[in-house]
Enzyme design. Sequence first.
Site, PDB file in Angstrom:
ATOM      1  N   ASP A   1     -57.140  25.096  63.035  1.00  0.00           N
ATOM      2  CA  ASP A   1     -57.718  26.424  63.248  1.00  0.00           C
ATOM      3  C   ASP A   1     -59.224  26.392  63.478  1.00  0.00           C
ATOM      4  O   ASP A   1     -59.937  27.319  63.093  1.00  0.00           O
ATOM      5  CB  ASP A   1     -57.393  27.363  62.068  1.00  0.00           C
ATOM      6  CG  ASP A   1     -55.902  27.491  61.864  1.00  0.00           C
ATOM      7  OD1 ASP A   1     -55.182  27.526  62.868  1.00  0.00           O
ATOM      8  OD2 ASP A   1     -55.458  27.536  60.702  1.00  0.00           O
TER       9      ASP A   1
ATOM     10  N   GLY B   1     -51.260  27.317  66.716  1.00  0.00           N
ATOM     11  CA  GLY B   1     -51.490  28.669  67.214  1.00  0.00           C
ATOM     12  C   GLY B   1     -52.868  28.697  67.824  1.00  0.00           C
ATOM     13  O   GLY B   1     -53.855  28.708  67.107  1.00  0.00           O
ATOM     14  N   HIS B   2     -52.939  28.651  69.141  1.00  0.00           N
ATOM     15  CA  HIS B   2     -54.237  28.588  69.804  1.00  0.00           C
ATOM     16  C   HIS B   2     -54.566  29.925  70.455  1.00  0.00           C
ATOM     17  O   HIS B   2     -53.900  30.352  71.384  1.00  0.00           O
ATOM     18  CB  HIS B   2     -54.244  27.447  70.831  1.00  0.00           C
ATOM     19  CG  HIS B   2     -54.101  26.104  70.175  1.00  0.00           C
ATOM     20  ND1 HIS B   2     -53.873  24.946  70.855  1.00  0.00           N
ATOM     21  CD2 HIS B   2     -54.173  25.754  68.860  1.00  0.00           C
ATOM     22  CE1 HIS B   2     -53.809  23.933  69.993  1.00  0.00           C
ATOM     23  NE2 HIS B   2     -53.974  24.404  68.779  1.00  0.00           N
TER      24      HIS B   2
ATOM     25  N   LYS C   1     -59.929  25.249  68.731  1.00  0.00           N
ATOM     26  CA  LYS C   1     -59.694  24.300  69.832  1.00  0.00           C
ATOM     27  C   LYS C   1     -59.250  25.018  71.104  1.00  0.00           C
ATOM     28  O   LYS C   1     -59.643  24.649  72.201  1.00  0.00           O
ATOM     29  CB  LYS C   1     -58.607  23.286  69.436  1.00  0.00           C
ATOM     30  CG  LYS C   1     -58.962  22.451  68.231  1.00  0.00           C
ATOM     31  CD  LYS C   1     -57.789  21.586  67.777  1.00  0.00           C
ATOM     32  CE  LYS C   1     -56.644  22.371  67.181  1.00  0.00           C
ATOM     33  NZ  LYS C   1     -56.919  23.009  65.886  1.00  0.00           N
TER      34      LYS C   1
ATOM     35  N   GLN D   1     -53.569  21.087  65.489  1.00  0.00           N
ATOM     36  CA  GLN D   1     -53.882  20.827  64.081  1.00  0.00           C
ATOM     37  C   GLN D   1     -55.273  20.177  63.982  1.00  0.00           C
ATOM     38  O   GLN D   1     -56.067  20.333  64.894  1.00  0.00           O
ATOM     39  CB  GLN D   1     -52.811  19.950  63.412  1.00  0.00           C
ATOM     40  CG  GLN D   1     -51.455  20.636  63.237  1.00  0.00           C
ATOM     41  CD  GLN D   1     -50.602  20.629  64.492  1.00  0.00           C
ATOM     42  OE1 GLN D   1     -50.439  19.613  65.139  1.00  0.00           O
ATOM     43  NE2 GLN D   1     -50.059  21.768  64.846  1.00  0.00           N
TER      44      GLN D   1
HETATM   45  P1  IMO Z   1     -53.631  24.658  64.992  1.00  0.00           P
HETATM   46  O1  IMO Z   1     -53.302  23.804  66.181  1.00  0.00           O
HETATM   47  C1  IMO Z   1     -53.725  24.929  60.665  1.00  0.00           C
HETATM   48  C2  IMO Z   1     -50.494  22.958  58.423  1.00  0.00           C
HETATM   49  C3  IMO Z   1     -49.494  23.807  57.668  1.00  0.00           C
HETATM   50  C4  IMO Z   1     -49.180  22.870  56.509  1.00  0.00           C
HETATM   51  C5  IMO Z   1     -49.171  21.503  57.171  1.00  0.00           C
HETATM   52  C6  IMO Z   1     -47.788  21.000  57.566  1.00  0.00           C
HETATM   53  O2  IMO Z   1     -53.489  26.108  65.212  1.00  0.00           O
HETATM   54  O3  IMO Z   1     -54.960  24.277  64.431  1.00  0.00           O
HETATM   55  P2  IMO Z   1     -46.161  21.662  59.565  1.00  0.00           P
HETATM   56  O4  IMO Z   1     -45.498  22.961  59.875  1.00  0.00           O
HETATM   57  O5  IMO Z   1     -47.048  21.162  60.642  1.00  0.00           O
HETATM   58  O6  IMO Z   1     -45.200  20.616  59.085  1.00  0.00           O
HETATM   59  O7  IMO Z   1     -47.094  22.001  58.288  1.00  0.00           O
HETATM   60  O8  IMO Z   1     -49.973  21.627  58.327  1.00  0.00           O
HETATM   61  N1  IMO Z   1     -50.644  23.276  59.858  1.00  0.00           N
HETATM   62  C7  IMO Z   1     -51.709  23.876  60.404  1.00  0.00           C
HETATM   63  N2  IMO Z   1     -52.815  24.397  59.826  1.00  0.00           N
HETATM   64  N3  IMO Z   1     -53.623  24.953  61.995  1.00  0.00           N
HETATM   65  C8  IMO Z   1     -52.550  24.415  62.596  1.00  0.00           C
HETATM   66  O9  IMO Z   1     -52.462  24.285  63.943  1.00  0.00           O
HETATM   67  C9  IMO Z   1     -51.507  23.883  61.795  1.00  0.00           C
HETATM   68  N4  IMO Z   1     -50.309  23.305  62.053  1.00  0.00           N
HETATM   69  C10 IMO Z   1     -49.799  22.926  60.859  1.00  0.00           C
HETATM   70  O10 IMO Z   1     -50.090  25.005  57.220  1.00  0.00           O
HETATM   71  O11 IMO Z   1     -50.212  22.889  55.558  1.00  0.00           O
HETATM   72 MG    MG Z   2     -53.965  27.836  64.414  1.00  0.00          MG
END
Ligand code: IMO
Ligand code: MG
Length: 430
Positions: free
Chosen positions: A15, A42-43, A18, A226
């Site tokens: 988050d 979630g972008h 990106k 992530q």
């Molecule tokens: P973006 O790309 C923030 C976190 C989840 C959890 C851990 C594992 O938008 O930055 P998962 O469902 O991937 O097995 O969950 O990773 N998580 C994220 N946190 N931004 C994301 O994506 C995330 N994708 C997974 O909250 O702690």
């Molecule tokens: Mg996100």
Amino acid sequence: MSAEVIAVAGGQWGDEGKGKVVDQLAQGATVVVRAQGGDNAGHTVVNGKGMFALNLIPAGIFNPKTINILGQGTVVNAAGLIREMAALHERGISTSNLRISPKAHLVFEYHQLEDGHEENSKGAQAIGTTKRGIGPAYADKANRVGIRAEDLADPEECLGKIARVLKNKRGYHPDLANSPQFDPGYYENLLGEAQHVLTPLVMETSEFLYRHITGSNGRVLIEGAQGTLLSVDDGTYPMVTSSNTTINGLLAGAGIGARWLTQAIGVFKAYQTRVGGGPMPTERFDEGADRLRKSAHEFGVVSGRPRRLGWFDGVAAGQSQYVNGFTDIVITRLDNLSCMGDLMVCNSYILDGKEIHHIPSNLRDFERCQAAYGNEDCYPGWNEDLAGITDLNDLPEKARKYVLGIVATIPDARLMAIGNGQRREDLVFA
Ligand code: IMO
Ligand code: MG
């Protein structure tokens, strides 16, 4: 002649913004590749066409000249992708430039069921996943029982593979065995639709990317999902996601050789957030944190959960640089800190009375780390609105000092830009 290859990774716990950075850089990109993760990402992208929350589709989709690839390292929810494409079509955005690597693995509802089951069984140790089935899909990939995008071309054979996988899964998970999602027949319609909608997009990407990189003056952008601290290899294991989220992981997930990389960009938020469980030494619980969460709208794009919020963690940022080797950094959401009072930047942790400058690999040790703040780590806040600033020299002096404080925690990288608003143009380049 060779194309630029730019990888953009999150430097923190996801988050970081990106999507916005990639959307900006995609303006001049010929190819954008999502390399890892799935619809757990979630972008948010805000451009002339409106506001969009993308989960799978690369942020280059808004430029009709850009080829957008879901790379071999991604895990693609077939039903989710079809829905995401349809939602874009409804808003007049074409997806004719979308491509899928035949090697990308697919996520089905049985993975989501397993994800939820695994989480429930962990009780207080739950990771707080997005329950999108990401972990189980990567587990199947490593276990060599995954279904890949190429399998969609033949729905009957694909259904046979799914039936074999589910037979074993019913054995591993007796309490899920009678769920409709564990019955192969559940996927029959989806496979028919996916063959129709997705198979035409499946394209061999390794030769295409190689020829494009070595034979054009284009720009290939690799879009990370992530963040580094959520990397299964480099992050705060086991409170992580299931893919390698670093620059190294992005190259592998895109299927591009390291020698072609020309720029490694790390995106950092000007403060710290995390969704889900796991230690976060600079976490804040004060009223100021609540105020920032509301005004900056720090709620998950995928899950809607309130994000945990903290002071900028320079130890975590340094750790991120150890494993990424960013050449450039972008600091986002600086505007959110206006009128938020004085700010802290953590420069070391205390563990067993000793000062350390890395994240301990052991989760229990990390849990015991305390963020240390010296007098020099406190930065006076500013009240000026940063909207509309287009030159870094026009930043209020206090904001400039704070930015320098953050940059100092990420050695050997150049400040490339700061973010001062949601829109594509709200990036001030250095
Ligand atoms: P973006 O790309 C923030 C976190 C989840 C959890 C851990 C594992 O938008 O930055 P998962 O469902 O991937 O097995 O969950 O990773 N998580 C994220 N946190 N931004 C994301 O994506 C995330 N994708 C997974 O909250 O702690
Ligand atoms: Mg996100």
